[in-house]
Design a protein around this motif. Sequence first.
Motif, PDB file in Angstrom:
ATOM      1  N   TRP A 167     106.126 -18.326  36.226  1.00  0.00           N
ATOM      2  CA  TRP A 167     106.861 -17.526  37.198  1.00  0.00           C
ATOM      3  C   TRP A 167     107.215 -18.304  38.465  1.00  0.00           C
ATOM      4  N   THR A 168     106.671 -19.475  38.630  1.00  0.00           N
ATOM      5  CA  THR A 168     107.061 -20.266  39.801  1.00  0.00           C
ATOM      6  C   THR A 168     107.989 -21.429  39.448  1.00  0.00           C
ATOM      7  N   ILE A 169     107.924 -21.950  38.210  1.00  0.00           N
ATOM      8  CA  ILE A 169     108.724 -23.125  37.849  1.00  0.00           C
ATOM      9  C   ILE A 169     109.682 -22.834  36.695  1.00  0.00           C
ATOM     10  N   VAL A 170     109.158 -22.387  35.577  1.00  0.00           N
ATOM     11  CA  VAL A 170     109.979 -22.235  34.367  1.00  0.00           C
ATOM     12  C   VAL A 170     110.867 -21.002  34.462  1.00  0.00           C
ATOM     13  N   GLY A 171     110.359 -19.903  34.992  1.00  0.00           N
ATOM     14  CA  GLY A 171     111.139 -18.669  35.040  1.00  0.00           C
ATOM     15  C   GLY A 171     112.479 -18.792  35.737  1.00  0.00           C
ATOM     16  N   PRO A 172     112.552 -19.385  36.928  1.00  0.00           N
ATOM     17  CA  PRO A 172     113.847 -19.491  37.615  1.00  0.00           C
ATOM     18  C   PRO A 172     114.855 -20.388  36.912  1.00  0.00           C
ATOM     19  N   MET A 173     114.462 -21.153  35.896  1.00  0.00           N
ATOM     20  CA  MET A 173     115.400 -22.022  35.182  1.00  0.00           C
ATOM     21  C   MET A 173     116.383 -21.244  34.318  1.00  0.00           C
ATOM     22  N   ARG A 174     116.078 -20.024  34.015  1.00  0.00           N
ATOM     23  CA  ARG A 174     116.980 -19.223  33.185  1.00  0.00           C
ATOM     24  C   ARG A 174     117.988 -18.552  34.088  1.00  0.00           C
ATOM     25  N   SER A 175     119.250 -18.698  33.766  1.00  0.00           N
ATOM     26  CA  SER A 175     120.308 -18.087  34.556  1.00  0.00           C
ATOM     27  C   SER A 175     120.562 -16.676  34.070  1.00  0.00           C
ATOM     28  N   ILE A 176     120.705 -15.757  35.037  1.00  0.00           N
ATOM     29  CA  ILE A 176     120.955 -14.351  34.704  1.00  0.00           C
ATOM     30  C   ILE A 176     122.416 -14.189  34.310  1.00  0.00           C
ATOM     31  N   GLY A 177     122.642 -13.384  33.294  1.00  0.00           N
ATOM     32  CA  GLY A 177     124.009 -13.181  32.815  1.00  0.00           C
ATOM     33  C   GLY A 177     124.902 -12.562  33.863  1.00  0.00           C
ATOM     34  N   SER A 178     126.180 -12.731  33.641  1.00  0.00           N
ATOM     35  CA  SER A 178     127.161 -12.215  34.607  1.00  0.00           C
ATOM     36  C   SER A 178     127.111 -10.712  34.723  1.00  0.00           C
ATOM     37  N   GLY A 179     126.654 -10.059  33.669  1.00  0.00           N
ATOM     38  CA  GLY A 179     126.587  -8.604  33.724  1.00  0.00           C
ATOM     39  C   GLY A 179     125.380  -8.106  34.479  1.00  0.00           C
TER      40      GLY A 179
END
Length: 397
Positions: A300-312
């Motif tokens: 939740w501090t390093i790997v989680g933010p690497m995923r980009s949230i979809g445009s929707g």
Amino acid sequence: MALPANDAFSLGLAHDQRRSSSRTRTPSLPRRSSSPKVSSPPPAFSPPSSGIDMAGAATGKRGYKRKASSRQDSQHSVSLGSPSAAAAAAAATIEELVEEVEGQILAREARKSHVRNGSASNKKSSGKDKAYDSASATAKIDWEIPRKALHSSIGFFSVYLWTSNGSREHVVIALSTALAILIPIDILRLRYRRIERLFEKCVGIFMRDSEKKTSNGVIWYMLGVNTVLVALPLDIAVVSVLILSWADTAASTFGRLYGSRTPRLPARLPILGLPLAPRKSLAGFIAAAITGAVVATGFWTIVGPMRSIGSGGDASSGLSWTWERGVGSSVSDVGNANVFGGWLGTVTIGVVVGLVTAVAEALDLGSIDDNVSLPIITGGCIWGLFKALGWLGSVFL
């Protein structure tokens, strides 16, 4: 000339007769013939002097030699002219010889029994040593490297799917298809010996000996992963899979490595009273706790933010907890308020998830495989933790 008493029993031999007739009529001491045959009828008593000499030579006792020499002197002191005295001396000598032979036989039997008892005790001790050596040989650590490598690789594959925006639905469909194929094969393997041999040749390197007569652990692994992917938020499901992949491997590895140096876990967990597996050690428990805490905080501090949230702006693609906002809106109704974010939230998540991971890995749930129970228990507890943190945030903020 004086003659030993036992010469009266050896004068009947052929070689003595020839020797006495050819040379002199004076009787001489008997000598042992190399010929085993006797020309005259056997005497009433065979001289035990040769056998006694052998016994005396075998025993090697000086006292026996002294007795034999003194007895020979007494024999030579008897005159040939007095047959009654010679007979009496012969009878006395025979009795002494019989008593001495019996004593030697008893002493020899005592020595043999002592040797037998000593060898038996040595055999028993050597048997114990062999048993100890075999026990120490069987106590060698089986690291199960191929199995653990496969077990841990699922975690790296899950991280790749998360960072590359992999689809949850595709993973669930792939796992469900694999289960639909593996379950019938496993049933046939347990019923037919030929299929079992073929199956073990293909994937036996990844199996434990206990799984060769029961259901395969891969099936339970897929069931556990599929369950959390369907029932929980995606990030919590991924953390549960990572805990299953890495924390379970760490607990098994460190438990086998240092388990003998640390105490065993109690039969039941204090306060909660949950049953714990008797084979679990404190080393494995600590390894599972540390691994679970590192996995949760690191994700939740390093790997989680690497995923980009979809445009929707799909909520399922978001995070249940972030450093800036704390508990996310997908779990709590607090909104954008900073609920247990930053270091406070990180430490709280690490401590709670670490303890939950260690307890879930050490639980004894009977016939339920830990590949199913570990991700479901840890995932459910993490989801409940975020719900509790969100509720606490709404109360105090």
